[in-house]
Write a protein that holds these residues in place. Structure first.
Motif, short mmCIF file in Angstrom:
data_model
loop_
_atom_site.label_atom_id
_atom_site.label_comp_id
_atom_site.label_asym_id
_atom_site.label_seq_id
_atom_site.Cartn_x
_atom_site.Cartn_y
_atom_site.Cartn_z
N ASP A 80 1.16 13.00 32.12
CA ASP A 80 1.09 12.81 33.56
C ASP A 80 1.63 14.08 34.22
O ASP A 80 1.84 15.10 33.55
CB ASP A 80 1.85 11.55 33.99
CG ASP A 80 3.35 11.62 33.69
OD1 ASP A 80 3.81 12.65 33.14
OD2 ASP A 80 4.05 10.65 34.00
N SER A 81 1.84 14.04 35.52
CA SER A 81 2.29 15.24 36.23
C SER A 81 3.58 15.78 35.62
O SER A 81 3.78 16.99 35.50
CB SER A 81 2.54 14.93 37.70
OG SER A 81 1.39 14.40 38.29
N TRP A 82 4.45 14.86 35.23
CA TRP A 82 5.76 15.25 34.70
C TRP A 82 5.61 16.05 33.40
O TRP A 82 6.12 17.17 33.27
CB TRP A 82 6.62 14.01 34.48
CG TRP A 82 7.99 14.37 34.01
CD1 TRP A 82 8.38 14.58 32.73
CD2 TRP A 82 9.13 14.63 34.82
NE1 TRP A 82 9.69 14.94 32.68
CE2 TRP A 82 10.18 14.98 33.95
CE3 TRP A 82 9.37 14.59 36.20
CZ2 TRP A 82 11.46 15.29 34.42
CZ3 TRP A 82 10.64 14.90 36.66
CH2 TRP A 82 11.67 15.25 35.78
N SER A 83 4.90 15.47 32.45
CA SER A 83 4.83 16.14 31.15
C SER A 83 3.93 17.37 31.20
O SER A 83 4.15 18.34 30.46
CB SER A 83 4.38 15.15 30.06
OG SER A 83 3.25 14.42 30.45
N THR A 84 2.92 17.36 32.08
CA THR A 84 2.07 18.54 32.22
C THR A 84 2.86 19.71 32.80
O THR A 84 2.77 20.84 32.32
CB THR A 84 0.86 18.21 33.13
OG1 THR A 84 0.15 17.12 32.54
CG2 THR A 84 -0.06 19.40 33.28
N ALA A 85 3.66 19.42 33.83
CA ALA A 85 4.47 20.49 34.43
C ALA A 85 5.48 21.03 33.42
O ALA A 85 5.73 22.24 33.37
CB ALA A 85 5.17 19.97 35.69
N ALA A 86 6.04 20.14 32.61
CA ALA A 86 7.03 20.59 31.62
C ALA A 86 6.40 21.58 30.63
O ALA A 86 6.97 22.63 30.34
CB ALA A 86 7.60 19.38 30.87
N ALA A 87 5.18 21.25 30.15
CA ALA A 87 4.51 22.13 29.19
C ALA A 87 4.09 23.44 29.85
O ALA A 87 4.27 24.53 29.28
CB ALA A 87 3.30 21.40 28.60
N LEU A 88 3.52 23.36 31.05
CA LEU A 88 3.07 24.58 31.74
C LEU A 88 4.27 25.48 32.06
O LEU A 88 4.17 26.72 31.95
CB LEU A 88 2.31 24.22 33.03
CG LEU A 88 0.90 23.65 32.84
CD1 LEU A 88 0.35 23.15 34.19
CD2 LEU A 88 -0.06 24.68 32.25
N ALA A 89 5.38 24.87 32.46
CA ALA A 89 6.56 25.68 32.78
C ALA A 89 7.03 26.44 31.54
O ALA A 89 7.40 27.63 31.62
CB ALA A 89 7.68 24.79 33.32
N ALA A 90 6.99 25.77 30.38
CA ALA A 90 7.41 26.44 29.14
C ALA A 90 6.46 27.61 28.83
O ALA A 90 6.90 28.69 28.40
CB ALA A 90 7.42 25.43 27.99
N ALA A 91 5.17 27.40 29.06
CA ALA A 91 4.20 28.47 28.81
C ALA A 91 4.41 29.65 29.76
O ALA A 91 4.34 30.81 29.37
CB ALA A 91 2.78 27.92 28.94
N ILE A 92 4.69 29.34 31.01
CA ILE A 92 4.89 30.39 32.01
C ILE A 92 6.14 31.20 31.69
O ILE A 92 6.16 32.42 31.81
CB ILE A 92 4.94 29.77 33.44
CG1 ILE A 92 3.52 29.31 33.82
CG2 ILE A 92 5.47 30.76 34.46
CD1 ILE A 92 3.44 28.42 35.03
N LYS A 93 7.19 30.52 31.20
CA LYS A 93 8.40 31.24 30.79
C LYS A 93 8.08 32.18 29.64
O LYS A 93 8.59 33.29 29.56
CB LYS A 93 9.49 30.25 30.37
CG LYS A 93 10.22 29.64 31.55
CD LYS A 93 11.32 28.69 31.06
CE LYS A 93 11.79 27.79 32.18
NZ LYS A 93 12.45 26.58 31.70
N LYS A 94 7.21 31.72 28.74
CA LYS A 94 6.85 32.55 27.60
C LYS A 94 6.00 33.76 28.04
O LYS A 94 6.15 34.85 27.51
CB LYS A 94 6.08 31.71 26.57
CG LYS A 94 5.83 32.39 25.23
CD LYS A 94 5.19 31.40 24.26
CE LYS A 94 4.54 32.08 23.08
NZ LYS A 94 5.51 32.48 22.03
N ILE A 95 5.11 33.53 29.02
CA ILE A 95 4.31 34.65 29.55
C ILE A 95 5.26 35.69 30.16
O ILE A 95 5.05 36.89 30.03
CB ILE A 95 3.28 34.15 30.59
CG1 ILE A 95 2.20 33.31 29.89
CG2 ILE A 95 2.64 35.32 31.34
CD1 ILE A 95 1.30 32.53 30.85
N GLY A 96 6.30 35.17 30.84
CA GLY A 96 7.36 36.07 31.29
C GLY A 96 7.20 36.55 32.71
O GLY A 96 7.53 35.83 33.63
N GLU A 97 6.68 37.77 32.87
CA GLU A 97 6.72 38.37 34.20
C GLU A 97 5.60 37.89 35.12
O GLU A 97 4.44 37.87 34.72
CB GLU A 97 6.60 39.89 34.07
CG GLU A 97 7.94 40.54 33.92
CD GLU A 97 7.84 42.04 34.04
OE1 GLU A 97 6.98 42.53 34.82
OE2 GLU A 97 8.58 42.72 33.34
#
Lengths: 331, 266
Positions: free
Chosen positions: B98-115
């Motif tokens: 749902d929105s919660w788990s999707t945002a959690a995964a995307l946030a982790a990916a964005i942190k990994k992308i970095g800048e």
């Protein structure tokens, strides 16, 4: 979890009045609170809004939390977030409701994440499950093709309510309630956005949301000239002019007259849909109309499934004759 | 300017309403036969918003998509429009969120992308129409957010956003990095060019699993859900439209006027 109690709504204020959405939320929230046997509270945020607290009580609130601060004069994500976080943590409601409008759409999801809970957006029905006492949240999905009923166990159970989906109570000035002032305690430097300007695109004539008759045009109108014909019809009927999304996206008419899931929600007595096929996302904005009248060339168009009366034909031939006859009959 | 755009593959919302079917036993939507999925239209407009900034001031655009059964031709659309990189979070563990788990995964990916300077999302996805993931991402990442943008410009490390309100728009200034959600008023997304399509064909997306993101699978997909769907159903349409006829189309129009007047509707 067991400590969360009561139903709380965000009571928006606009132009020095309690906003229509606030009375709708109070109406819906009152029913939920009564079903739970708990209290209904309203949060009123702004600058110089305290005088309206009694009005929220007259429309159904047991308690009004007033957060009055010059910094809260206009909506900002960060300032309203800080206030709602503070109030929600202090009061700990079981249910927290806002309107599905430019404030609720922005504030509810972000607040839900901050409070470590979740929100269901754009609900058209809210009810308390008699057995579990959980909030049943019904919302249209897939552009209105389907509906889903959600629950969530994290507290508070948050939802936004679609505009006009809630029924306001009759105003009762003899109702008694309590007003509690809460200090905003805001730090101006924590507000990371600044509104430089507000540009209002004034529409001549009757406001869409207030009109008892709406004449709306779709993709089949073909261009801005066609909307002039609809304006003429609207003038005769003292109606407002609306549009489905394609005419707005094509720049034939201003975005502000869009009726639909991502535009305005209207519920007039008569909604005349001209050359509108009736996509679910458009119907989301007009299906609350008492009578839909459809004029469309395609006999199979979805709009006829929603309409009370219809004419199958080219609007360019149908509308002028319709207008002339009306002129004669109303004349 | 480094930009990230989140895009979602959905059932084509333009598919004819009659083709929309639900499997009530599994509470899920049956993908219509012969209608391929698309990038959710608001997400395509988010890509367009990023491309306009790239045109104006240069920079890179990384598209991120989460799901299972991601068709390469579909999720490569941002690349063919002009985005530079594509990251896919494609693993069964990401499914059913749902929105919660999707945002959690995307946030982790964005942190990994970095800048990044700006993260763009569509205002809502055309399937669940929830409109929460953008704001949720901003909250998890601690970024300021501006929702419902119809125009975005960047000067001196600040974005100026025209934010849609019911009777017009607000001009909102926000410092970067920030998250911005895009509304349809931004205008039509550009078509892919032949050159873009060729480049997209050659480009292999980066695929990350939960292990690549260092995220616990209890936070994502079905396991990370905060909401429970009790029921999914199609509202019944009554369909009792009275069709007004006439000798010709104009006559039918006149008869409609008579009918509405008799019924005291007008």
């Amino acid at each position: 979890m067991a400590d969360n109690k009561g139903v709380m709504i965000l009571a928006e204020v606009g132009d020095g009045k309690l906003a229509a959405i606030a009375t709708e939320l109070l109406g819906a929230g009152r029913k939920l609170a009564d079903d739970l046997g708990e209290e209904l509270s309203a949060v009123m945020i702004g600058s110089g809004v305290g005088a309206l607290a009694q009005e929220a009580i007259a429309f159904g609130a047991d308690k009004v939390y007033v957060v009055d601060d010059a910094l809260l004069k206009d909506y900002r994500t960060d300032s309203y977030m800080a206030v709602m976080e503070k109030v929600a943590k202090e009061v700990m409601p079981r249910v927290l409701l806002m309107g599905q409008n430019s404030i609720g759409r922005d504030l509810a999801p972000r607040l839900a994440f901050r409070l470590d809970t979740t929100a269901t957006m754009d609900c058209v029905e809210l009810a308390i499950d008699p057995d579990s006492k959980m909030l049943l949240q019904t919302k249209p999905v897939y552009g209105g093709n389907a509906r889903a009923i959600f629950t969530s166990e994290s507290m508070p159970q948050m939802a936004t309510l679609r505009v006009k989906a809630g029924e306001p109570l009759a105003r009762d000035d003899s109702r008694k309630g309590e007003v509690v002032n809460i200090d905003a305690g805001l730090d101006a430097s924590a507000i990371r956005t600044e509104v430089k300007d507000t540009v209002l695109e004034e529409i001549e004539g009757i406001k869409l949301e207030d009109a008892s008759v709406v004449v709306s045009g779709g993709r089949g109108i073909g261009g801005p000239e066609g909307f002039k014909d609809l304006e003429e019809l609207a003038k005769l009927l003292k109606a407002a002019v609306g549009a489905s999304r394609p005419p707005c996206d094509n720049g034939w008419v201003p975005d502000t007259i869009q009726v639909g899931l991502t535009g305005k929600i209207v519920s007039p007595d008569v909604y005349i849909a001209v050359a509108i096929s009736g996509s679910s996302q458009h119907l989301a904005g007009c299906s609350g109309s008492k009578n839909i009248i459809a004029i469309n060339r395609d006999a199979e168009a979805n709009i006829f499934k929603e309409a009370a009366y219809g004419v199958v034909g080219d609007w360019k031939k149908v509308v002028p004759a319709f207008r002339d006859k009306l002129k004669e009959l109303l004349g | 300017m480094n930009m990230i755009v989140c895009v979602k593959q959905v059932i084509d919302p333009e598919a004819p309403p009659a083709s929309f079917k639900i499997d009530t036993a599994s509470n899920s939507v049956v993908p219509p036969a012969g209608v391929p999925p698309v990038i959710s239209p608001f997400d395509e407009q988010a890509v367009e918003a990023a491309l306009r900034l790239k045109d104006a001031m240069g920079g890179t655009i990384t598209a991120v998509s989460l799901g299972t059964g991601l068709l390469r031709d579909v999720v490569k659309k941002p690349l063919s429009m002009g985005a530079d990189e594509l990251v896919l979070l494609e693993d069964s563990a990401f499914d059913g969120g749902d929105s919660w788990s999707t945002a959690a995964a995307l946030a982790a990916a964005i942190k990994k992308i970095g800048e990044y300077d700006i993260i763009f999302c569509g205002r809502q996805a055309a399937d669940w129409d929830s409109g929460q993931v953008g704001s949720g991402l901003a909250e998890i990442l601690g970024l300021p957010s501006v929702t419902l943008a119809k125009k975005v410009e960047v000067t001196d490390g600040k974005a100026t956003v025209e934010r849609v309100i019911p009777d017009g728009y607000e001009v909102v200034e926000v410092s970067l990095p920030a998250l911005i959600t895009v509304s349809n008023e931004l205008g039509e997304p550009r078509y892919a060019t032949i050159k873009g399509i060729m480049a997209a064909k050659r480009k292999e997306p980066v695929v990350w699993t939960p292990a690549d993101l260092g995220i616990d699978t209890s936070q994502i997909g079905v396991a990370g859900r905060r909401t429970k769907m009790l029921r999914l159903f199609q509202p019944v349409r009554e369909g009792t439209c009275e069709i007004i006829e006439g000798e010709d189309e104009a006559d039918a129009g006149a008869n409609l006027a008579k009918k509405l007047s008799e019924a005291k509707l007008l």
